[in-house]
Design a protein around this motif. Structure first.
Motif, PDB file in Angstrom:
ATOM      1  N   SER A  60       0.834  -1.202   0.000  1.00 38.17           N
ATOM      2  CA  SER A  60       0.000   0.000   0.000  1.00 38.17           C
ATOM      3  C   SER A  60       0.870   1.254   0.000  1.00 38.17           C
ATOM      4  CB  SER A  60      -0.914   0.021   1.227  1.00 38.17           C
ATOM      5  OG  SER A  60      -0.153   0.054   2.426  1.00 38.17           O
ATOM      6  N   TRP A  61       0.270   2.356  -0.446  1.00 42.62           N
ATOM      7  CA  TRP A  61       0.948   3.648  -0.472  1.00 42.62           C
ATOM      8  C   TRP A  61       0.423   4.543   0.640  1.00 42.62           C
ATOM      9  CZ3 TRP A  61       4.982   4.962  -3.611  1.00 42.62           C
ATOM     10  CH2 TRP A  61       5.239   4.138  -4.717  1.00 42.62           C
ATOM     11  N   THR A  62       1.311   5.319   1.229  1.00 47.26           N
ATOM     12  CA  THR A  62       0.927   6.335   2.197  1.00 47.26           C
ATOM     13  C   THR A  62       1.268   7.702   1.620  1.00 47.26           C
ATOM     14  OG1 THR A  62       1.307   4.894   4.107  1.00 47.26           O
ATOM     15  CG2 THR A  62       1.295   7.269   4.498  1.00 47.26           C
ATOM     16  N   ASP A  63       0.235   8.508   1.382  1.00 45.50           N
ATOM     17  CA  ASP A  63       0.448   9.873   0.914  1.00 45.50           C
ATOM     18  C   ASP A  63       0.693  10.760   2.132  1.00 45.50           C
ATOM     19  OD1 ASP A  63      -0.113   8.891  -1.602  1.00 45.50           O
ATOM     20  OD2 ASP A  63      -2.193   9.585  -1.594  1.00 45.50           O
ATOM     21  N   LEU A  64       1.889  11.310   2.227  1.00 43.01           N
ATOM     22  CA  LEU A  64       2.216  12.147   3.373  1.00 43.01           C
ATOM     23  C   LEU A  64       1.454  13.469   3.306  1.00 43.01           C
ATOM     24  CD1 LEU A  64       4.548  10.039   3.413  1.00 43.01           C
ATOM     25  CD2 LEU A  64       6.025  11.864   4.257  1.00 43.01           C
ATOM     26  N   THR A  65       0.997  13.927   4.455  1.00 44.11           N
ATOM     27  CA  THR A  65       0.352  15.233   4.511  1.00 44.11           C
ATOM     28  C   THR A  65       1.408  16.331   4.508  1.00 44.11           C
ATOM     29  OG1 THR A  65       0.373  15.374   6.931  1.00 44.11           O
ATOM     30  CG2 THR A  65      -1.506  14.239   5.906  1.00 44.11           C
ATOM     31  N   GLY A  66       0.972  17.554   4.252  1.00 44.66           N
ATOM     32  CA  GLY A  66       1.901  18.678   4.316  1.00 44.66           C
ATOM     33  C   GLY A  66       2.536  18.815   5.690  1.00 44.66           C
ATOM     34  N   ASP A  67       1.747  18.554   6.739  1.00 41.35           N
ATOM     35  CA  ASP A  67       2.279  18.613   8.103  1.00 41.35           C
ATOM     36  C   ASP A  67       3.389  17.585   8.301  1.00 41.35           C
ATOM     37  OD1 ASP A  67       0.744  20.697   9.120  1.00 41.35           O
ATOM     38  OD2 ASP A  67      -0.923  19.380   9.614  1.00 41.35           O
ATOM     39  N   GLN A  68       3.178  16.384   7.776  1.00 40.93           N
ATOM     40  CA  GLN A  68       4.186  15.328   7.937  1.00 40.93           C
ATOM     41  C   GLN A  68       5.470  15.669   7.178  1.00 40.93           C
ATOM     42  OE1 GLN A  68       1.617  12.171   6.544  1.00 40.93           O
ATOM     43  NE2 GLN A  68       1.356  11.336   8.612  1.00 40.93           N
ATOM     44  N   ILE A  69       5.319  16.175   5.960  1.00 43.10           N
ATOM     45  CA  ILE A  69       6.498  16.556   5.178  1.00 43.10           C
ATOM     46  C   ILE A  69       7.256  17.682   5.875  1.00 43.10           C
ATOM     47  CG2 ILE A  69       7.303  17.516   2.979  1.00 43.10           C
ATOM     48  CD1 ILE A  69       4.844  16.216   1.663  1.00 43.10           C
ATOM     49  N   GLY A  70       6.507  18.668   6.362  1.00 42.96           N
ATOM     50  CA  GLY A  70       7.134  19.790   7.057  1.00 42.96           C
ATOM     51  C   GLY A  70       7.885  19.355   8.300  1.00 42.96           C
ATOM     52  N   MET A  71       7.305  18.428   9.037  1.00 41.14           N
ATOM     53  CA  MET A  71       7.957  17.939  10.249  1.00 41.14           C
ATOM     54  C   MET A  71       9.240  17.169   9.916  1.00 41.14           C
ATOM     55  SD  MET A  71       7.965  17.956  13.428  1.00 41.14           S
ATOM     56  CE  MET A  71       9.019  17.148  14.616  1.00 41.14           C
ATOM     57  N   LEU A  72       9.180  16.346   8.882  1.00 42.48           N
ATOM     58  CA  LEU A  72      10.367  15.593   8.472  1.00 42.48           C
ATOM     59  C   LEU A  72      11.489  16.541   8.036  1.00 42.48           C
ATOM     60  CD1 LEU A  72       8.724  12.672   6.459  1.00 42.48           C
ATOM     61  CD2 LEU A  72      10.044  12.443   8.569  1.00 42.48           C
ATOM     62  N   LEU A  73      11.134  17.545   7.230  1.00 47.36           N
ATOM     63  CA  LEU A  73      12.137  18.504   6.772  1.00 47.36           C
ATOM     64  C   LEU A  73      12.695  19.312   7.941  1.00 47.36           C
ATOM     65  CD1 LEU A  73      10.446  19.826   3.494  1.00 47.36           C
ATOM     66  CD2 LEU A  73      12.447  18.345   3.661  1.00 47.36           C
ATOM     67  N   GLY A  74      11.801  19.750   8.843  1.00 54.85           N
ATOM     68  CA  GLY A  74      12.240  20.522  10.000  1.00 54.85           C
ATOM     69  C   GLY A  74      13.177  19.731  10.892  1.00 54.85           C
ATOM     70  N   HIS A  75      12.826  18.480  11.137  1.00 55.97           N
ATOM     71  CA  HIS A  75      13.673  17.635  11.979  1.00 55.97           C
ATOM     72  C   HIS A  75      15.024  17.395  11.323  1.00 55.97           C
ATOM     73  CE1 HIS A  75      15.164  13.743  13.583  1.00 55.97           C
ATOM     74  NE2 HIS A  75      14.762  14.270  14.725  1.00 55.97           N
ATOM     75  N   TRP A  76      15.008  17.149  10.016  1.00 56.60           N
ATOM     76  CA  TRP A  76      16.272  16.910   9.304  1.00 56.60           C
ATOM     77  C   TRP A  76      17.157  18.150   9.358  1.00 56.60           C
ATOM     78  CZ3 TRP A  76      18.678  19.057   5.003  1.00 56.60           C
ATOM     79  CH2 TRP A  76      19.785  18.350   4.525  1.00 56.60           C
ATOM     80  N   LEU A  77      16.554  19.327   9.124  1.00 59.14           N
ATOM     81  CA  LEU A  77      17.328  20.567   9.174  1.00 59.14           C
ATOM     82  C   LEU A  77      17.951  20.774  10.556  1.00 59.14           C
ATOM     83  CD1 LEU A  77      14.954  22.915   7.176  1.00 59.14           C
ATOM     84  CD2 LEU A  77      17.294  22.340   6.542  1.00 59.14           C
ATOM     85  N   TRP A  78      17.167  20.489  11.581  1.00 57.25           N
ATOM     86  CA  TRP A  78      17.677  20.670  12.941  1.00 57.25           C
ATOM     87  C   TRP A  78      18.856  19.745  13.214  1.00 57.25           C
ATOM     88  CZ3 TRP A  78      18.441  23.667  16.754  1.00 57.25           C
ATOM     89  CH2 TRP A  78      18.762  23.171  18.020  1.00 57.25           C
ATOM     90  N   THR A  79      18.752  18.504  12.802  1.00 58.00           N
ATOM     91  CA  THR A  79      19.841  17.551  13.051  1.00 58.00           C
ATOM     92  C   THR A  79      21.093  17.934  12.265  1.00 58.00           C
ATOM     93  OG1 THR A  79      19.053  16.062  11.290  1.00 58.00           O
ATOM     94  CG2 THR A  79      18.257  15.644  13.522  1.00 58.00           C
ATOM     95  N   GLN A  80      20.930  18.613  11.128  1.00 63.88           N
ATOM     96  CA  GLN A  80      22.087  19.008  10.331  1.00 63.88           C
ATOM     97  C   GLN A  80      22.812  20.214  10.924  1.00 63.88           C
ATOM     98  OE1 GLN A  80      23.093  17.040   7.744  1.00 63.88           O
ATOM     99  NE2 GLN A  80      21.356  15.825   8.495  1.00 63.88           N
ATOM    100  N   PHE A  81      22.057  21.125  11.552  1.00 69.43           N
ATOM    101  CA  PHE A  81      22.632  22.408  11.937  1.00 69.43           C
ATOM    102  C   PHE A  81      22.819  22.599  13.432  1.00 69.43           C
ATOM    103  CE2 PHE A  81      20.982  23.346   7.698  1.00 69.43           C
ATOM    104  CZ  PHE A  81      22.034  24.064   7.145  1.00 69.43           C
ATOM    105  N   LYS A  82      22.278  21.730  14.249  1.00 64.70           N
ATOM    106  CA  LYS A  82      22.265  22.022  15.682  1.00 64.70           C
ATOM    107  C   LYS A  82      23.644  21.952  16.339  1.00 64.70           C
ATOM    108  CE  LYS A  82      21.280  17.319  17.319  1.00 64.70           C
ATOM    109  NZ  LYS A  82      20.426  16.512  18.207  1.00 64.70           N
ATOM    110  N   ASP A  83      24.510  21.049  15.911  1.00 64.39           N
ATOM    111  CA  ASP A  83      25.799  20.879  16.578  1.00 64.39           C
ATOM    112  C   ASP A  83      26.764  22.003  16.205  1.00 64.39           C
ATOM    113  OD1 ASP A  83      24.971  18.536  17.779  1.00 64.39           O
ATOM    114  OD2 ASP A  83      25.547  17.318  16.055  1.00 64.39           O
ATOM    115  N   GLY A  84      27.266  22.676  17.215  1.00 64.31           N
ATOM    116  CA  GLY A  84      28.233  23.738  16.978  1.00 64.31           C
ATOM    117  C   GLY A  84      27.635  25.006  16.449  1.00 64.31           C
ATOM    118  N   LYS A  85      26.305  25.103  16.492  1.00 61.98           N
ATOM    119  CA  LYS A  85      25.641  26.294  15.979  1.00 61.98           C
ATOM    120  C   LYS A  85      24.942  27.023  17.125  1.00 61.98           C
ATOM    121  CE  LYS A  85      26.636  25.077  11.728  1.00 61.98           C
ATOM    122  NZ  LYS A  85      27.592  25.811  10.901  1.00 61.98           N
TER     123      LYS A  85
END
Length: 342
Positions: free
Chosen positions: A265-290
């Motif tokens: 089956s396919w799961t269509d991600l909602t805009g909220d889910q996509i935004g949360m994934l992107l936000g979390h990824w950005l945070w993990t990339q930039f948080k150390d030493g920033k």
């Protein structure tokens, strides 16, 4: 000025995004305003980038002072095929807000009679440049430079981490993407984005790859609409792709769908889910030493500390706000719309 591929031949109008962009350029030029008409179909994000970054840099290099830049994108975005649209970007690179929109509306009311016969200007240029779709008004060299600068800015933004190199192309479980442009302008821009990030080429849905103003394979050209990704899902399974990425016709909206082989089956991600994934990824990339800007003030570590903050509209999920409270970075809740987030 940018434009998409929209076109209508229905009576009493015979107009396209390109012809409207040309008329727009003629209006500005007749008023003595320098105009950069982008050469060829363009993804909407390139226009605010040009307003905010590229055009001011050109003016600065030419030692032109007291220059303000603004942008126009002729597009109906993800609306039905018969629609047309006109997006205006102010000097801050964001779509216009009150009271700017009210000021423009009042000037329209005050100038309902055209200052010049723009149709004659259009026809004269059409006769002079019969083989040039932009009638000699576009800037091909500058367009290429601006697109290059846009992708170069992304490449050096810190977003390109090199993690894509970990994907082994020959591995049986290698991550493969399927992409659809939804009959819009996004294909060549998505292709270059994948290259920019070092990702393997995606499998493109051929039936929806080329820009087509009739949108023949979808009822409604919004990738978030039910059924819009049906063709992509069928093709993705044929190509052994587990992730679908889709743009809307002017390529400023993203939809994502993920395949689960265990449930078929396919799961269509909602805009909220996509935004949360992107936000979390950005945070993990930039948080150390920033530097993180919390409500209590800055917390700095490292010589190259930079502030980190996130925002989303008030109708969205509160997950980013929750993450901000937990992790200690600054968060802003905005009114609905890209213009307020910007």
């Amino acid at each position: 000025i940018g434009y998409d591929h929209r076109s209508s031949t229905s009576e009493p109008f015979d107009i396209s995004s390109l012809s409207f962009a040309i008329i727009t350029a003629l209006v500005f030029m007749e008023a003595g305003i320098k105009c950069f008409l982008i050469d060829g179909l363009v993804a909407t994000p390139l226009v605010p980038y040009g307003v905010l970054r590229y055009v001011p840099e050109i003016m600065y290099a030419n030692q032109e002072k007291n220059v303000v830049s603004f942008g126009v994108m002729i597009t109906a975005s993800h609306n039905p095929a018969q629609d047309a649209g006109y997006k205006v970007y102010w000097t801050d690179g964001c779509q216009i807000r009150s009271p700017i929109d009210q000021g423009i509306a009042s000037k329209i009311e005050e100038n309902l009679t055209p200052w010049t016969d723009y149709q004659k200007l259009y026809d004269d240029r059409k006769a002079k440049y019969p083989s040039d779709p932009c009638l000699g008004l576009s800037l091909p060299v500058e367009t290429e430079k601006m697109v290059d600068a846009y992708y170069d800015a992304i490449l050096h933004s810190g977003l390109v981490t090199g993690i894509a190199k970990q994907i082994q192309p020959q591995a049986t479980n290698a991550l493969k993407f399927c992409y659809t442009a939804m009959h819009g302008v996004g294909y060549k821009f998505a292709k270059r984005s994948f290259s920019n990030f070092g990702l393997l080429p995606f499998a493109s849905v051929a039936e929806q790859e080329e820009a087509d103003p009739t949108f023949p394979t979808v009822v409604f050209p919004n990738p978030e609409e039910k059924g819009a990704l049906d063709l992509a899902k069928k093709y993705a399974l044929e190509q052994n792709c587990k992730i679908i990425l889709a743009n809307d016709p002017d390529a400023d909206r993203l939809a994502v769908s993920e395949y689960n082989p265990s449930t078929d089956s396919w799961t269509d991600l909602t805009g909220d889910q996509i935004g949360m994934l992107l936000g979390h990824w950005l945070w993990t990339q930039f948080k150390d030493g920033k530097e993180t800007m919390s409500q209590k003030g800055p917390s700095t570590s490292g010589a190259d500390a930079v502030p980190i903050s996130m925002c989303c509209s008030t109708v969205s999920s509160q997950m980013l706000a929750t993450m901000a409270r937990q992790e200690g970075f600054h968060f802003e809740d905005t009114l609905t719309g890209f213009k307020w987030i910007g």
